[in-house]
Design a protein around this motif. Structure first.
Motif, PDB file in Angstrom:
ATOM      1  N   THR A 218       0.837  -1.198   0.000  1.00  0.00           N
ATOM      2  CA  THR A 218       0.000   0.000   0.000  1.00  0.00           C
ATOM      3  C   THR A 218       0.870   1.246   0.000  1.00  0.00           C
ATOM      4  N   SER A 219       0.295   2.350  -0.416  1.00  0.00           N
ATOM      5  CA  SER A 219       1.047   3.605  -0.462  1.00  0.00           C
ATOM      6  C   SER A 219       0.894   4.414   0.816  1.00  0.00           C
ATOM      7  N   GLY A 220      -0.168   4.138   1.610  1.00  0.00           N
ATOM      8  CA  GLY A 220      -0.376   4.882   2.853  1.00  0.00           C
ATOM      9  C   GLY A 220      -0.786   6.322   2.591  1.00  0.00           C
ATOM     10  N   PRO A 221      -1.022   7.094   3.646  1.00  0.00           N
ATOM     11  CA  PRO A 221      -0.955   6.660   5.040  1.00  0.00           C
ATOM     12  C   PRO A 221      -2.157   5.803   5.431  1.00  0.00           C
ATOM     13  N   ASN A 222      -1.900   4.786   6.253  1.00  0.00           N
ATOM     14  CA  ASN A 222      -2.951   3.916   6.757  1.00  0.00           C
ATOM     15  C   ASN A 222      -3.186   4.171   8.239  1.00  0.00           C
ATOM     16  N   ILE A 223      -4.200   3.517   8.788  1.00  0.00           N
ATOM     17  CA  ILE A 223      -4.487   3.620  10.222  1.00  0.00           C
ATOM     18  C   ILE A 223      -4.278   2.240  10.841  1.00  0.00           C
TER      19      ILE A 223
ATOM     20  N   THR B  42      -5.391  18.256   6.543  1.00  0.00           N
ATOM     21  CA  THR B  42      -4.218  19.125   6.405  1.00  0.00           C
ATOM     22  C   THR B  42      -3.257  18.572   5.366  1.00  0.00           C
ATOM     23  N   LEU B  43      -3.036  17.250   5.384  1.00  0.00           N
ATOM     24  CA  LEU B  43      -2.139  16.630   4.404  1.00  0.00           C
ATOM     25  C   LEU B  43      -2.657  16.816   2.988  1.00  0.00           C
ATOM     26  N   ASN B  44      -3.965  16.647   2.813  1.00  0.00           N
ATOM     27  CA  ASN B  44      -4.558  16.753   1.478  1.00  0.00           C
ATOM     28  C   ASN B  44      -4.540  18.181   0.953  1.00  0.00           C
ATOM     29  N   GLU B  45      -4.520  19.150   1.876  1.00  0.00           N
ATOM     30  CA  GLU B  45      -4.520  20.548   1.463  1.00  0.00           C
ATOM     31  C   GLU B  45      -3.117  21.090   1.230  1.00  0.00           C
ATOM     32  N   ALA B  46      -2.103  20.292   1.569  1.00  0.00           N
ATOM     33  CA  ALA B  46      -0.724  20.739   1.380  1.00  0.00           C
ATOM     34  C   ALA B  46      -0.439  20.954  -0.107  1.00  0.00           C
ATOM     35  N   PRO B  47       0.283  22.026  -0.459  1.00  0.00           N
ATOM     36  CA  PRO B  47       0.566  22.294  -1.872  1.00  0.00           C
ATOM     37  C   PRO B  47       1.404  21.190  -2.497  1.00  0.00           C
TER      38      PRO B  47
END
Length: 249
Positions: free
Chosen positions: A49-54, A135-140
């Protein structure tokens, strides 16, 4: 994103699965529940998998690998994953921190099977994870930005297929799937901005986007890229790429 629940007590694992998945659904997570729970199986799945996972991990597993050791190995493949310890061993909380597994949370099993007390703790942890994912998804998206004479070039790293040194000149060529750009910059200067895990920068005259490699012939020294270009290397040079892939196995 995959969700792993590693607990060797079947009754507890099934109960945790019901509680955790219900909260994941209520919080609108986009996830897939992993079917494996034993440490070796979890690691094999993580590698795919590429992650991030839980990860919800019991600390005391009746396996060769305990939960903390499993978390340490997970970090090698999923450095941004969210690790949550679920254990009756509250006294081992300091050990989870000293092992540098960077846990997102620790949920005590003292109230296991008590939904009124246990569910809010699971929800609290998942709410924190949800915020961090946002927050991670909104990172440029990482980009390469260069000034070369009158040219201002700004390319997404994901769009770059490879960069190559133009011999005899302090010039480099940056190749995307549909276009190539000639810039008056040393390749080493460009590589400084390609500090992304998707690029292989160990060739002296090339920087390759690993995601854009289609085929590699180590015997002939050929690498075919996604835009159709076939790059040629000596056997002594291409062995650096073979060595890199061997470290990823």
């Amino acid at each position: 994103m995959k969700v792993f629940i590693s607990d060797d007590q079947e009754e507890q694992r099934l109960w945790l699965t019901d509680i955790i998945t219900a909260q994941l659904d209520e919080l609108n997570f986009n996830y897939e529940l992993a079917s494996v729970w034993q440490p070796d199986d979890v690691l094999q799945a993580v590698k795919m998998t590429s992650g991030p996972n839980i990860y919800f991990l019991d600390i005391v597993l009746k396996q060769a690998t305990n939960g903390i050791e499993l978390a340490t190995k997970i970090r090698d493949y999923d450095p941004d994953g969210f690790i949550v310890y679920v254990s009756v061993r509250d006294d081992m909380l300091p050990e989870t921190l000293s092992a540098m597994t960077t846990p997102t949370g620790f949920i005590s099993k003292m109230d296991l099977f008590n939904k009124a007390k246990f569910v809010p703790r699971v929800r609290e942890v998942l709410t924190v994870i949800k915020k961090r994912l946002t927050t991670l998804n909104e990172a440029p998206e990482p980009t390469l930005s260069l000034h070369s004479g009158a040219l201002l070039l700004k390319l997404k790293l994901t769009d770059i297929v490879y960069c190559e040194k133009v011999h005899g000149l302090r010039t480099a060529r940056i190749v995307t799937e549909h276009q190539a750009y000639l810039v008056h910059k040393n390749l080493s200067t460009i590589k400084e901005q390609l500090g992304d895990s998707r690029f292989f920068n160990d060739f002296q005259s090339y920087a390759l986007n690993l995601d854009k490699i289609v085929t590699i012939d180590f015997n002939k020294g050929w690498i075919t890229m996604m835009n159709g270009d076939r790059l040629s290397f000596s056997r002594g040079t291409i062995k650096k790429l073979r060595a890199y892939y061997q470290t990823q196995e």
